[in-house]
Write a protein that holds these residues in place. Structure first.
Motif: not given
Lengths: 440, 304
Positions: A351-363
């Motif tokens: 659950f690190s920041f890279i996951e958030s960034a990936t999900i945001l990038a997908i959106v």
């Protein structure tokens, strides 16, 4: 008009490419040209790799030259901007018409995927992974795409959902189906908890506070050993059962295979997990699409476009923002619950920041607010890059580069168009470039 | 009291490093209104170029420590600036005037690229370095506890002060600085009045990256250990510092950096070292609840 190379200045292109390769030399000379290694003594030794620097320079030279060629080719091909826009518009309309068949076809394919002849365990596992990100993307889409609230800490809700299920299942032996809604509700509470302090913040202040929130959750999970197991995480999370029937080769209990009189096969569980996440994702999509038609969904979209106009029209901005956070978070929590039962083991590392960034990038790559775009972007980013796992060293490098390139190619996302949720007469989609976006 | 003084010294040292990086964030935000997410990784690249340059100078036989440091400072500042310039050129300029989330995503992409590029080329292991600047002074001594200020702390604070002073002079007293401030106030008007806005933005990135490189060198000298991932944590904290001080405000960035450094140090000293980041982030959230535009930031007046 045919593709002519108009006004291609070879000298200028060569000079430009040469300068670009000089920049590459500057960038590469230390970082690529010299490698630090643990030496014989205590210190570090340097190993030089000038050949790699030369290759990098050559690649940059060739790339820059090709780009110049392409630019002049494009300048020769398009007679004038107006006509170009028309043809692109026509193509887009044609594509939009095909979309009617595309979406049901993809959903149908998703439903029969586990039974296609080429589907092995790897393909289905990949499908589960992609669908998890599709669901997370759709969940975040409520917050970022519809309500226009930039959230860089979405993974916190994913974590809340995963840990909720893990702890409930380990300590209270709660079953997956009971814990699933609870995970969603708990994550929604956390969404409101995050939402309250940030109600007054806008734009980038909101972004940094959500990022900080995500990091706080991760650090607490990492350090609260007694409760979360710290960096070791939680293991022994029960695997899902088919409405109470476990997937087990053991014949003494009433297992899934025994109940249906089948030979035990470990694939049953994988296929079951696949359908589980497919249904969860489709439910997310359905709920979001229905919410968009409710007053609350329209308020979200209005909030995205202009907060002041919203206020002056009597929309309760506070409740609108909080519901967006809560609903987006609850989808994240549901996905987290699924993640926990699928993995059987969770740790803060997931659950690190890279996951958030990936999900945001997908959106964002999919096109803000576009459900289809998010699904396509998740497929492209997660699915395609998963295929390159053999060269895993360069995988993230390519992932980052692809994020940059796709964004430059299509700044509004892959499906960058807006269709009004409600319209007088026929709803017409317009390019998202036409829409001014508020600074929510 | 002695313990407090010691922590104050440590906190100011750490805060200087954060302040240097925060200036880069706040300048870019001020001029083009985007979060330069890759800035933390530019700092990391600065730390790595410093390390390699120190080692390379060592193999070339340059023995005098001050000379090595000055040469390294020049090398790392110029090479890291090149990274800053390239980043802007490749990832942000094509998206200028596009909608506001697009450059944020390319910035995250560049951040991933830089991190993994360094990981691939330099390896994932931590890189230890022998301490270069040793020794120090004992300020006071009581109850078996000596308050020490080491030479490296003095160097860090001095270099930070000199860099910031030079930078402040550049912004307030030169044509370049005037162009930079003009673009910050009104890009369109500045361009109508003959300011080359593209060039000014490039220079902003170059200056920010150079300050981040200085911070990278200082970080390397202070801690002696770096890896490819340091950019994220330090970058997030420096950005927190910029927001805390009021994003867009240069004195605010320095003040915010000092505050974050002090909060972190005191929290680790008196409470728990594990939760020092939580403390820094919680204070950020608290400050923003009561002052949504930061400590020294101008409140954004919104017009319809």
């Amino acid at each position: 008009m045919s593709g002519r190379f108009v006004s291609f200045d070879l000298g200028a292109a060569l000079k430009d490419s040469f300068l670009a390769s000089l920049v590459a030399l500057g960038l590469a000379v230390l970082i690529l040209g010299m490698k630090t290694q643990s030496g014989a003594g205590q210190g570090l030794d340097l190993v030089t790799r000038w050949g790699a620097v030369g290759i990098a320079m050559a690649v940059v030279f060739a790339g820059r030259f090709a780009l110049r060629l392409y630019w002049s080719y494009r300048a020769g091909r398009l007679p004038q901007p107006g006509a170009a826009a028309r043809t692109v518009g026509g193509l887009r309309e044609w594509l939009a018409r095909q979309l009617r068949f595309f979406v049901p076809a993809v959903v149908g394919l998703a439903f029969v995927l586990p039974f296609l002849p080429f589907s092995d365990r790897y393909i289905i596992d990949l499908g589960i992974l992609v669908l998890t990100y599709v669901m997370l993307g759709w969940g975040l889409n409520v917050v970022v795409g519809l309500a226009g609230l930039l959230d860089l800490g979405y993974v916190a809700f994913y974590a809340v959902g995963a840990y909720s299920f893990a702890l409930l299942a380990i300590h209270f032996e709660m079953s997956f189906w009971l814990a699933l809604p609870l995970s969603g509700i708990l994550a929604a509470f956390w969404g409101v908890l995050l939402g309250f302090p940030v109600l007054r913040l806008r734009g980038d202040y909101l972004a940094i506070v959500t990022l900080a929130f995500g990091e706080i959750v991760r650090i607490v999970l990492l350090n609260w050993y007694q409760f979360t197991g710290g960096p070791n995480g939680l293991s022994g999370i029960p695997r899902p059962s088919f409405f109470g029937l476990p997937f087990s080769p053991n014949d003494d209990v009433m297992s899934f295979s025994k109940f249906f009189g089948l030979e035990f096969d470990p694939m049953h569980r994988i296929i079951y997990l696949y359908y589980l996440i497919l249904l969860l994702a489709l439910a997310t999509n359905y709920v979001t699409l229905r919410l968009r038609r409710l007053p609350i969904g329209r308020a979200w979209e209005a909030l995205r476009e202009d907060e002041i106009a919203c206020k002056s029209l009597g929309i309760n901005v506070r409740n609108t923002k909080l519901t967006a956070f809560a609903i987006g978070a609850s989808f994240g929590g549901l996905a987290g619950c699924f993640f926990a039962t699928r993995q059987g083991f969770i740790s803060p590392e997931s659950f690190s920041f890279i996951e958030s960034a990936t999900i945001l990038a997908i959106v964002v790559l999919g096109g803000l607010g576009s459900q289809l775009g998010v699904a396509v972007a998740a497929f492209v980013l997660i699915g395609v890059f998963e295929v390159f796992r053999e060269i895993s060293q360069y995988r993230l490098l390519a992932f980052g580069a692809a994020m940059v390139l796709i964004m430059i190619w299509r700044p509004r996302g892959l499906v960058g168009e807006r269709k009004p949720s409600i319209a007088l007469g026929k709803a017409r989609a317009i390019s998202a470039d036409m829409v001014a976006e508020g600074k929510g | 009291m002695e313990y407090f003084t010691q922590q104050l010294i440590n906190g100011v040292t750490l805060g200087s490093v954060y302040g240097l990086i925060a200036v880069g964030y706040t300048m870019v935000y001020g001029i083009i209104g985007m979060i330069n997410f890759a800035h933390g990784d530019i700092f990391m690249v600065g730390a790595f170029t410093s390390l390699i340059s120190i080692l390379a100078l060592g193999t070339m036989g340059v023995a005098s420590v001050p000379l090595v440091l000055i040469l390294t400072l020049v090398v790392t500042a110029s090479l890291t600036s090149l990274y800053g310039w390239t980043t802007e050129r490749v990832a942000y300029r094509p998206l200028r005037g596009s909608f506001r989330l697009a450059p944020l995503i390319t910035a995250i992409g560049i951040s991933i690229v830089l991190q993994n590029m360094v990981q691939v080329t330099q390896g994932a292991r931590v890189k230890p370095m022998q301490p270069m600047v040793t020794g120090g002074y004992t300020l006071m001594e009581a109850n078996d506890f000596a308050v020490r200020v080491s030479n490296i702390q003095i160097v860090i604070v001095l270099v930070t002060l000199v860099s910031l002073l030079g930078f402040w002079y550049l912004i307030t007293h030169t044509t370049l600085g005037r162009a930079q401030r003009a673009c910050e106030q009104d890009m369109k008007m500045a361009s109508l009045l003959g300011v080359n806005t593209d060039r000014t933005i490039s220079i902003t990135f170059i200056l920010g990256a150079a300050l981040a490189a200085v911070a990278g060198l200082m970080f390397l000298l202070y801690y002696g250990v770096i890896d490819f991932f340091i950019g994220f944590v330090v970058g997030v904290k420096a950005f927190t510092a910029a927001v805390l001080g009021g994003i867009g405000s240069l004195p605010g960035a320095v003040l915010g950096g000092l505050m974050i450094g002090l909060i972190e140090t005191f929290w680790s000293a008196y409470f728990s070292i594990e939760y020092k980041d939580v403390a820094a982030f919680s204070i950020l959230i608290l400050v923003l609840i009561f002052r949504p535009s930061g400590l020294l930031g101008r409140p954004e007046i919104e017009k319809v």
